[in-house]
Write a protein that holds these residues in place. Structure first.
Motif, PDB file in Angstrom:
ATOM      1  N   HIS A   1      21.202   7.952 -23.036  1.00 22.74           N
ATOM      2  CA  HIS A   1      19.992   7.378 -22.449  1.00 22.74           C
ATOM      3  C   HIS A   1      20.172   5.897 -22.141  1.00 22.74           C
ATOM      4  CE1 HIS A   1      18.578  11.094 -24.084  1.00 22.74           C
ATOM      5  NE2 HIS A   1      18.665  10.678 -25.324  1.00 22.74           N
TER       6      HIS A   1
ATOM      7  N   TYR B   1       9.396   5.758 -23.700  1.00 22.32           N
ATOM      8  CA  TYR B   1       9.198   4.765 -22.638  1.00 22.32           C
ATOM      9  C   TYR B   1       7.739   4.327 -22.553  1.00 22.32           C
ATOM     10  CZ  TYR B   1      13.867   6.144 -20.998  1.00 22.32           C
ATOM     11  OH  TYR B   1      15.207   6.403 -20.910  1.00 22.32           O
ATOM     12  N   GLN B   2       6.849   5.282 -22.712  1.00 25.21           N
ATOM     13  CA  GLN B   2       5.421   4.983 -22.625  1.00 25.21           C
ATOM     14  C   GLN B   2       5.004   3.982 -23.704  1.00 25.21           C
ATOM     15  OE1 GLN B   2       2.187   7.721 -24.231  1.00 25.21           O
ATOM     16  NE2 GLN B   2       2.077   8.180 -22.025  1.00 25.21           N
TER      17      GLN B   2
ATOM     18  N   PRO C   1      13.644  15.191 -22.505  1.00 26.50           N
ATOM     19  CA  PRO C   1      12.903  14.363 -21.543  1.00 26.50           C
ATOM     20  C   PRO C   1      11.457  14.088 -21.956  1.00 26.50           C
ATOM     21  CG  PRO C   1      14.266  15.930 -20.365  1.00 26.50           C
ATOM     22  CD  PRO C   1      14.383  16.294 -21.817  1.00 26.50           C
ATOM     23  N   LYS C   2      10.793  15.070 -22.566  1.00 26.26           N
ATOM     24  CA  LYS C   2       9.418  14.865 -23.011  1.00 26.26           C
ATOM     25  C   LYS C   2       9.339  13.843 -24.148  1.00 26.26           C
ATOM     26  CE  LYS C   2       6.881  17.628 -20.450  1.00 26.26           C
ATOM     27  NZ  LYS C   2       5.757  17.120 -19.614  1.00 26.26           N
ATOM     28  N   GLN C   3      10.362  13.837 -25.010  1.00 22.16           N
ATOM     29  CA  GLN C   3      10.411  12.837 -26.068  1.00 22.16           C
ATOM     30  C   GLN C   3      10.667  11.450 -25.479  1.00 22.16           C
ATOM     31  OE1 GLN C   3      13.567  14.689 -28.395  1.00 22.16           O
ATOM     32  NE2 GLN C   3      12.095  15.296 -29.964  1.00 22.16           N
TER      33      GLN C   3
ATOM     34  N   GLU D   1       9.959  10.455 -22.528  1.00 25.18           N
ATOM     35  CA  GLU D   1       8.759  10.039 -21.796  1.00 25.18           C
ATOM     36  C   GLU D   1       7.826   9.255 -22.712  1.00 25.18           C
ATOM     37  OE1 GLU D   1       4.993  12.634 -20.531  1.00 25.18           O
ATOM     38  OE2 GLU D   1       6.767  13.151 -19.346  1.00 25.18           O
TER      39      GLU D   1
ATOM     40  N   LYS E   1      12.553   0.484 -18.892  1.00 25.33           N
ATOM     41  CA  LYS E   1      13.286   1.628 -19.434  1.00 25.33           C
ATOM     42  C   LYS E   1      14.707   1.249 -19.857  1.00 25.33           C
ATOM     43  CE  LYS E   1      10.735   5.306 -17.086  1.00 25.33           C
ATOM     44  NZ  LYS E   1      10.832   6.528 -16.225  1.00 25.33           N
TER      45      LYS E   1
ATOM     46  N   GLN F   1       4.127  16.061 -29.570  1.00 23.22           N
ATOM     47  CA  GLN F   1       5.054  15.981 -28.429  1.00 23.22           C
ATOM     48  C   GLN F   1       6.497  15.812 -28.910  1.00 23.22           C
ATOM     49  OE1 GLN F   1       3.649  13.412 -25.337  1.00 23.22           O
ATOM     50  NE2 GLN F   1       5.619  13.253 -24.304  1.00 23.22           N
TER      51      GLN F   1
END
Length: 364
Positions: free
Chosen positions: A142, A41-42, A34-36, A38, A108, A18
């Motif tokens: 961010h 944050y996860q 955004p995928k990074q 995500e 976040k 990812q």
């Protein structure tokens, strides 16, 4: 070969995919994809040094270091942003609890900033008026909050001093109080979005000010008593180490491709390239082993000044070995290493940009 773990052992393969699948687009965006984010944050990677009292992970120093090395192995820009922003989470151990609880209430939350004391804080009522300009705030796009260092001045703008030294304080502000400016125009670490920012006549309460020193901690935990200098040196060195390990990994396929597709590369040449790579692995892992030993010893006895000096020395040595290892293998990689569209080139650009950090320039 030195017996030390490979950074990949700490990351799920799906996470690495990812991160890397979106690295090229992150460069085009000039910030993490955004995928990074995500995934960040996860896994709460921005919260690795946030106090447990505020819902953070409060990692030990050794765990923090190996995690940051692994993330930089996955991608240099992501590893750097996580390192700098999670590093700012360390300030949670020094910020007034009422303020810190509010800041870190959101999982976040991301703090970004600069260590340069290029701002002024004028005492006003029960707080300060902040003005100034700061450069190179990694992850600032961010960020939810910004940290700064300011010289305290009186109403006439005269710097206040103690024993002839300027009084410098740290502050945390809401991102809304900051004006971002394009400032990151360098060849590497492109996706860190390390842009500049300005603050113009913003009032902050005195509770938004803090000092980063062991006696100023508000959280009673070892990590917040660990000297910030060695913390910074070690975390940055871990990033360079992860980048170098990734470059050496990528060289294996690059050398096979060159040996198979370039007629002028003889069997002896191909063997030489692989031998040089094996030698590079040994040198790099020896430096990593010495580095982790120094970090672990200092963590076990943070009051031992000799151990702390060893961390500084080992961090700088690892940074040098990482850079020189990459440079030693680069000529064998051919044009793959010179093409900006390849991961090999991105790692080369990243390590030669990150290694310019002033903390890691000199061995002593």
């Amino acid at each position: 070969m030195s017996a030390i773990h490979h950074p990949s052992q700490l990351l799920d393969a799906a996470w690495v995919k990812q991160i890397r699948d979106n690295a090229a687009e992150a460069e085009a965006l000039g910030m993490l994809h955004p995928k990074q984010l995500e995934l960040v944050y996860q896994q709460q990677w921005f919260n690795m040094l946030v106090p447990e009292a505020y819902g953070g992970l409060q990692y030990s120093l050794p765990k923090l270091i190996e995690t940051e090395e692994a993330l930089s192995w996955a991608d240099g820009s992501l590893g750097w942003v996580v390192t700098l922003c999670s590093g700012a989470g360390f300030f949670g151990g020094f910020i007034v609890p009422e303020v810190a609880k509010e800041i870190f209430a959101d999982k976040k939350t991301c703090l970004a900033g600069s260590g340069a004391d290029t701002g002024t804080a004028t005492e006003h009522n029960n707080g300060f008026i902040i003005n100034g300009n700061w450069k190179y705030a990694s992850g600032v796009h961010h960020a939810t909050h910004i940290t700064i260092n300011c010289r305290i001045v009186n109403a006439k703008g005269t710097p206040l001093t103690v024993d002839s030294a300027p009084i410098i304080r740290s502050f945390v502000l809401d991102k809304a109080d900051v004006q971002l400016q394009s400032g990151w125009k360098y060849m590497g670490m492109v996706a860190t979005g390390s842009d500049a920012y300005t603050i113009d006549n913003v009032y902050v309460d005195k509770n938004c000010s803090f000092e980063i020193k062991p006696e100023a901690t508000v959280i009673d935990a070892t990590i917040y008593k660990y000297p910030f200098l060695q913390l910074a040196e070690a975390t940055l060195a871990a990033n360079l180490s992860g980048l170098a390990v990734n470059f050496v990994d990528l060289c294996k396929d690059a050398f096979v491709f060159k040996a198979t597709n370039v007629r002028r590369v003889s069997e002896a040449n191909a063997a030489l390239m692989m031998e040089e790579r094996e030698s590079a692995i040994i040198l790099l892992n020896d430096a990593r082993t010495a580095f982790y030993k120094a970090v672990n010893l200092s963590w076990e006895d943070i009051a031992n000044e000799n151990y702390l000096k060893d961390v500084s020395r080992a961090s700088r040595m690892l940074a040098r070995v990482a850079r020189e290892t990459v440079d030693g293998l680069y000529p064998y990689c051919g044009l793959l290493a010179a093409s900006p569209d390849t991961e090999l080139n991105r790692v080369w650009r990243d390590i030669h940009t990150a290694s310019q950090h002033a903390l890691l320039t000199f061995l002593e």
